[in-house]
Design an enzyme around this catalytic site. Structure first.
Site, mmCIF file in Angstrom:
data_model
loop_
_atom_site.group_PDB
_atom_site.id
_atom_site.type_symbol
_atom_site.label_atom_id
_atom_site.label_comp_id
_atom_site.label_asym_id
_atom_site.label_seq_id
_atom_site.Cartn_x
_atom_site.Cartn_y
_atom_site.Cartn_z
ATOM 1 N N ARG A 146 0.831 -1.216 0.000
ATOM 2 C CA ARG A 146 0.000 0.000 0.000
ATOM 3 C C ARG A 146 0.864 1.264 0.000
ATOM 4 O O ARG A 146 0.567 2.246 0.680
ATOM 5 C CB ARG A 146 -0.938 0.038 1.204
ATOM 6 C CG ARG A 146 -1.927 -1.059 1.278
ATOM 7 C CD ARG A 146 -2.939 -1.025 0.122
ATOM 8 N NE ARG A 146 -3.871 -2.108 0.282
ATOM 9 C CZ ARG A 146 -3.640 -3.357 -0.146
ATOM 10 N NH1 ARG A 146 -2.533 -3.653 -0.800
ATOM 11 N NH2 ARG A 146 -4.533 -4.285 0.053
ATOM 12 N N SER A 220 -10.356 0.030 3.680
ATOM 13 C CA SER A 220 -9.580 -0.189 4.911
ATOM 14 C C SER A 220 -9.006 1.135 5.396
ATOM 15 O O SER A 220 -8.317 1.817 4.654
ATOM 16 C CB SER A 220 -8.416 -1.140 4.640
ATOM 17 O OG SER A 220 -8.912 -2.345 4.143
ATOM 18 N N GLU A 316 -4.278 4.081 6.182
ATOM 19 C CA GLU A 316 -4.139 3.856 4.737
ATOM 20 C C GLU A 316 -4.816 5.008 3.974
ATOM 21 O O GLU A 316 -4.381 5.410 2.904
ATOM 22 C CB GLU A 316 -4.807 2.515 4.373
ATOM 23 C CG GLU A 316 -4.659 2.139 2.925
ATOM 24 C CD GLU A 316 -5.294 0.789 2.594
ATOM 25 O OE1 GLU A 316 -5.106 -0.184 3.356
ATOM 26 O OE2 GLU A 316 -5.990 0.715 1.570
HETATM 27 C C1 LIG Z 1 -15.268 -0.047 -0.320
HETATM 28 C C2 LIG Z 1 -13.805 0.188 -0.617
HETATM 29 C C3 LIG Z 1 -12.973 -0.890 -0.805
HETATM 30 C C4 LIG Z 1 -11.622 -0.702 -1.080
HETATM 31 N N1 LIG Z 1 -10.845 -1.799 -1.281
HETATM 32 C C5 LIG Z 1 -9.527 -1.662 -1.585
HETATM 33 C C6 LIG Z 1 -8.705 -2.798 -1.823
HETATM 34 O O1 LIG Z 1 -9.158 -3.932 -1.786
HETATM 35 N N2 LIG Z 1 -7.391 -2.581 -2.086
HETATM 36 C C7 LIG Z 1 -6.857 -1.334 -2.174
HETATM 37 O O2 LIG Z 1 -5.649 -1.222 -2.424
HETATM 38 N N3 LIG Z 1 -7.615 -0.237 -1.960
HETATM 39 C C8 LIG Z 1 -8.929 -0.358 -1.676
HETATM 40 N N4 LIG Z 1 -9.708 0.747 -1.441
HETATM 41 C C9 LIG Z 1 -9.111 2.072 -1.533
HETATM 42 C C10 LIG Z 1 -9.300 2.752 -2.898
HETATM 43 O O3 LIG Z 1 -10.178 2.024 -3.711
HETATM 44 C C11 LIG Z 1 -7.962 2.873 -3.632
HETATM 45 O O4 LIG Z 1 -7.022 3.568 -2.858
HETATM 46 C C12 LIG Z 1 -8.111 3.589 -4.983
HETATM 47 O O5 LIG Z 1 -6.927 3.446 -5.724
HETATM 48 C C13 LIG Z 1 -8.440 5.065 -4.832
HETATM 49 O O6 LIG Z 1 -8.715 5.581 -6.120
HETATM 50 P P1 LIG Z 1 -9.396 6.991 -6.313
HETATM 51 O O7 LIG Z 1 -9.336 7.292 -7.762
HETATM 52 O O8 LIG Z 1 -10.726 7.023 -5.687
HETATM 53 O O9 LIG Z 1 -8.375 7.933 -5.518
HETATM 54 P P2 LIG Z 1 -8.687 9.243 -4.695
HETATM 55 O O10 LIG Z 1 -9.394 8.870 -3.436
HETATM 56 O O11 LIG Z 1 -9.326 10.268 -5.552
HETATM 57 O O12 LIG Z 1 -7.198 9.703 -4.350
HETATM 58 C C14 LIG Z 1 -6.359 8.944 -3.498
HETATM 59 C C15 LIG Z 1 -5.001 9.659 -3.396
HETATM 60 O O13 LIG Z 1 -4.346 9.643 -4.648
HETATM 61 C C16 LIG Z 1 -4.156 10.967 -5.167
HETATM 62 N N5 LIG Z 1 -4.439 10.867 -6.603
HETATM 63 C C17 LIG Z 1 -5.560 10.377 -7.196
HETATM 64 N N6 LIG Z 1 -5.408 10.353 -8.525
HETATM 65 C C18 LIG Z 1 -4.177 10.867 -8.796
HETATM 66 C C19 LIG Z 1 -3.436 11.114 -9.993
HETATM 67 N N7 LIG Z 1 -3.934 10.840 -11.201
HETATM 68 N N8 LIG Z 1 -2.194 11.652 -9.892
HETATM 69 C C20 LIG Z 1 -1.673 11.942 -8.678
HETATM 70 N N9 LIG Z 1 -2.318 11.735 -7.517
HETATM 71 C C21 LIG Z 1 -3.552 11.193 -7.569
HETATM 72 C C22 LIG Z 1 -5.120 11.842 -4.402
HETATM 73 O O14 LIG Z 1 -4.646 13.183 -4.318
HETATM 74 C C23 LIG Z 1 -5.137 11.152 -3.038
HETATM 75 O O15 LIG Z 1 -4.003 11.509 -2.290
HETATM 76 C C24 LIG Z 1 -11.082 0.594 -1.179
HETATM 77 C C25 LIG Z 1 -11.936 1.701 -1.020
HETATM 78 C C26 LIG Z 1 -13.280 1.504 -0.743
HETATM 79 C C27 LIG Z 1 -14.181 2.689 -0.570
#
Ligand SMILES: Cc1cc2nc3c(=O)[nH]c(=O)nc-3n(C[C@H](O)[C@H](O)[C@H](O)COP(=O)(O)OP(=O)(O)OC[C@H]3O[C@@H](n4cnc5c(N)ncnc54)[C@H](O)[C@@H]3O)c2cc1C
Length: 320
Positions: A146, A220, A316
């Site tokens: 992570r 998480s 996380e």
């Molecule tokens: C129900 C649920 C289940 C989940 N299960 C998992 C799992 O099994 N495994 C896992 O690893 N994660 C899991 N997650 C966490 C999440 O899905 C991941 O971290 C995912 O990659 C976040 O993507 P996002 O586009 O929503 O990012 P955001 O929430 O929009 O951003 C996350 C971070 O990345 C930065 N960011 C986003 N896009 C960019 C970009 N293009 N360039 C630079 N910085 C950027 C943002 O500024 C922020 O700091 C889960 C979340 C939920 C709600």
């Protein structure tokens, strides 16, 4: 409870991003993907820039691999489905992870025994200060559990524009983790393929994780801590049921969810802030809890785990 940003804009290309940044001047910027891993605790006094870069393209292939480039603004699960439909293997265990492609390398998303680094080839990222696009390889990204260089040394410096994945023509099935095998049996699967593995993962995830569209959550909240084997054995002496998974590097990964549960938090609710009843690692907002209330609950959980097990959990989720 709602929070607001002073300014918001979306971009669909590196050029649009560069143009936007010239008008943003020195205001703080928050890059937004799908927003599924961010906890907003207050109004944001700056620019929220939403990455909407789209497109999925097969850029090259060889005997074993397909190199597929996806825009950072593509929805992750849609990218997984797109690959599975074409029989491109490697991401099936990562089905249904919320969020967008651009965030997948940020924390090296992982689930059911697979991490994105295993299918990662390279990415293009825009440097906010240099105003240049750099190409980063798997070594450059320094992926960990992570974790990546974007959460450490390069924190807040790059905007990921696209990611190229190295998918497999010949699948290597990974069904040993979690309840995948049990679910495949329940589904009556006779012939293993990436479609059925993806469906098994979807079934398991839907049965135990709250849908963020219905109950606010960021997955998480805490990482699974990794400790030395000797520390694990001494803890196991005190807590014989403590689960631990030995990594290739000899360290032991503990199940943070189990420890949170042992501290009595599973199903806890105060106001609208709570700890999910089926998965103690997931903090939930039942409606009107503020980001601060969620964070206060997280802090109490951290303290109780530290007190009972002597283990400092790490968050996380990205707190803003
Ligand atoms: C129900 C649920 C289940 C989940 N299960 C998992 C799992 O099994 N495994 C896992 O690893 N994660 C899991 N997650 C966490 C999440 O899905 C991941 O971290 C995912 O990659 C976040 O993507 P996002 O586009 O929503 O990012 P955001 O929430 O929009 O951003 C996350 C971070 O990345 C930065 N960011 C986003 N896009 C960019 C970009 N293009 N360039 C630079 N910085 C950027 C943002 O500024 C922020 O700091 C889960 C979340 C939920 C709600």
């Amino acid at each position: 409870m709602d929070v607001a940003a002073r300014n918001f804009a979306a971009f669909s290309s590196a050029d649009e991003l560069a143009e936007l940044l010239s008008s943003v001047a020195r205001a703080p910027t928050l890059i937004l993907g799908g927003g599924s891993n961010i906890l907003l605790t207050k109004n944001y006094d700056g620019w929220v820039l939403k990455n909407n870069i789209k497109g999925i393209e097969l850029i090259k292939e060889n005997e074993h691999h397909l190199y597929v480039r996806a825009g950072a603004g593509e929805n992750w699960h849609q990218f997984v489905s797109y690959s599975i439909q074409r029989n491109w293997a490697g991401v099936e265990n990562l089905s249904l992870i919320p969020g967008n492609v651009g965030a997948s390398p940020m924390q090296n998303i992982g689930a059911y025994g697979v991490e994105v680094k295993e299918v990662f080839d390279e990415l293009d990222a825009f440097h906010l200060k240099d105003k240049k696009v750099y190409r980063l390889s798997v070594n450059d990204c320094k992926f960990g559990y992570r974790d990546s260089i974007f959460k450490n040394k390069y924190k807040g410096q790059f905007v990921i524009l696209n990611v190229t994945f190295r998918l497999n023509k010949i699948p290597r099935f990974n069904t040993s983790y979690g309840a995948i095998e049990e679910e495949l049996e329940n589904m009556g699967v006779k012939n293993l393929n990436i479609k059925v593995i993806s469906q098994a993962v979807i079934n398991i995830r839907s049965s135990k994780l709250p849908d963020p569209a219905k109950i606010g959550n960021a997955g998480s909240y805490f990482k699974n801590p990794q400790i030395s084997k000797s520390k694990f054995l001494s803890l196991k002496g005190k807590f014989p049921e403590l689960p631990g998974f030995e990594n290739a590097d000899g360290k032991v990964k503990l199940a943070a969810g189990w420890m949170v549960e042992q501290c009595g938090w599973k199903g806890f609710r105060k106001g609208d802030a709570g700890c999910h009843g089926k998965q103690a690692l997931v903090l939930v907002n039942y409606g009107n809890a503020s980001g601060r209330e969620i964070e206060e609950l997280a802090e109490k959980i951290l303290q109780s785990v530290k007190q009972k097990f002597g283990i400092q959990l790490e968050r996380e989720v990205n707190i803003v």
